[in-house]
Scaffold this motif. Structure first.
Motif, mmCIF file in Angstrom:
data_model
loop_
_atom_site.group_PDB
_atom_site.id
_atom_site.type_symbol
_atom_site.label_atom_id
_atom_site.label_comp_id
_atom_site.label_asym_id
_atom_site.label_seq_id
_atom_site.Cartn_x
_atom_site.Cartn_y
_atom_site.Cartn_z
ATOM 1 N N PRO A 73 -1.439 5.054 3.102
ATOM 2 C CA PRO A 73 -1.292 3.675 3.028
ATOM 3 C C PRO A 73 -2.396 2.898 3.803
ATOM 4 O O PRO A 73 -2.761 1.844 3.338
ATOM 5 C CB PRO A 73 0.040 3.291 3.486
ATOM 6 C CG PRO A 73 0.773 4.393 3.410
ATOM 7 C CD PRO A 73 -0.124 5.717 3.619
ATOM 8 N N SER B 112 0.240 4.276 -2.317
ATOM 9 C CA SER B 112 0.070 5.772 -1.823
ATOM 10 C C SER B 112 1.058 6.673 -2.541
ATOM 11 O O SER B 112 0.554 7.740 -2.796
ATOM 12 C CB SER B 112 0.333 5.659 -0.279
ATOM 13 O OG SER B 112 0.319 6.858 0.189
ATOM 14 N N THR C 212 0.722 -1.347 0.007
ATOM 15 C CA THR C 212 -0.057 -0.005 -0.056
ATOM 16 C C THR C 212 0.903 1.238 0.089
ATOM 17 O O THR C 212 0.435 2.324 -0.410
ATOM 18 C CB THR C 212 -0.861 0.114 1.167
ATOM 19 O OG1 THR C 212 -0.144 0.015 2.358
ATOM 20 C CG2 THR C 212 -1.963 -1.133 1.267
ATOM 21 N N LYS C 213 2.045 1.115 0.565
ATOM 22 C CA LYS C 213 3.026 2.244 0.424
ATOM 23 C C LYS C 213 3.375 2.723 -1.066
ATOM 24 O O LYS C 213 3.634 3.830 -1.336
ATOM 25 C CB LYS C 213 4.082 2.096 1.283
ATOM 26 C CG LYS C 213 4.090 1.998 2.705
ATOM 27 C CD LYS C 213 5.373 1.843 3.488
ATOM 28 C CE LYS C 213 5.082 1.856 5.007
ATOM 29 N NZ LYS C 213 6.156 1.801 5.474
#
Length: 294
Positions: free
Chosen positions: A173, A161, A157-158
């Motif tokens: 995130p 993001s 998710t980083k």
């Protein structure tokens, strides 16, 4: 304030419903009973051109009014079934009333459809004033995600993001979910293919966002995708996601995109996709309305 009106309306302008109250500035000439019609027309020909088409505006509504409507089905980008919302007259008529996806919330209608009415005190429709627009914008956005073409990685998710930041979105995130694990590098299976992520808006609404994965090359510094990438139709990474990706809204073609030769075929595909999607959504909404009252 009163003023004179003499205007010619070009034929190519699309008509809109507006209220304009006018009165003649010059009253037509009166003729005795029995005057031949041909004589009256000949004597007043010049007057009709110069005077009889001049009016004084008494009242004019420049903008269409907002009207309340009760939605009988979930309407994408507008609202949820059972909610009473306010829309401009034109949008309400074209998008809701004519397709029979909603009605005016009269006492009779509220009584007839009381079983589907949403009590906003019990069931909030939206988490904030702008959440519906945020959901609409995210759902039609295509995010380009660049990952290493040399070093092993697993999409997190980083990464997503950071990719959102390149398009002007600040998405932490912890509000992003990646439904399926994606690991690489693997140009054969992943390069220039689509997947989706989900974004939680204010901990309430959920938006699916289309993403495209590209591998970077050695010495590559520019992470921004070129103009037009968001309009292209691609294969999904996961076959089971195909239907969801097809159903997601797409960014409408700008005039610049329509005039770009490299995107000519994509525009044809877009119009075919748009037509099929609109027909499918309309059919689904009508079926939902009918099934609600069986």
């Amino acid at each position: 304030m009163m003023f004179l009106l003499r205007r010619t309306i070009p034929s190519f302008i699309q008509s809109n419903r507006r209220l304009i109250v006018v009165e003649r500035v010059h009253q037509p000439r009166r003729f005795p009973d029995g005057t031949p019609k041909e004589l009256m027309e000949r004597l007043t020909a010049q007057e009709r051109l110069e005077k009889h088409q001049t009016y004084r505006i008494l009242q004019e509504e420049d903008e269409s009014r907002d009207v309340p409507v009760l939605l009988l089905a979930n309407v994408e980008g507008i609202g949820r079934k059972g909610s009473v919302i306010s829309l401009s007259e034109d949008v309400a008529r074209q998008k809701i009333l004519l397709p029979q996806l909603g009605v005016y919330p009269t006492e009779e209608a509220l009584s007839m459809y009381k079983d589907i009415l949403i009590d906003e005190k019990v069931t909030p429709l939206e988490s904030s004033e702008f959440s519906l627009e945020t959901h609409k914008l995210l759902s039609r956005t295509c995010i380009g995600v660049r990952m290493s073409g040399q070093n092993p990685w697993t999409l997190t998710t980083k990464h997503i993001s950071s990719s959102f930041l390149l398009y002007g979105f600040i998405v932490p995130p912890d509000v992003i979910s990646i439904p399926r694990e994606i690991a690489g590098p693997n140009r054969e299976l992943l390069e220039d293919k689509e997947f989706y992520v989900t974004v939680k808006i204010n901990g309430f609404e959920t938006a699916h966002v289309r993403c495209v994965l590209k591998h970077t090359s050695l010495g590559m510094n520019n992470l921004v995708f070129p103009f037009g990438f968001q309009y292209k139709f691609r294969e999904p990474i996961f076959e089971e996601d195909r239907e969801l990706l097809i159903s997601l809204p797409r960014e409408p073609f700008t005039q610049k995109a329509k005039e770009t030769a490299e995107l000519e075929d994509e525009y044809v595909k877009y119009m075919e996709w748009y037509d099929k999607r609109e027909k499918r959504l309309y059919k689904e909404n009508i079926n939902n309305v009918e099934s609600s009252f069986k």
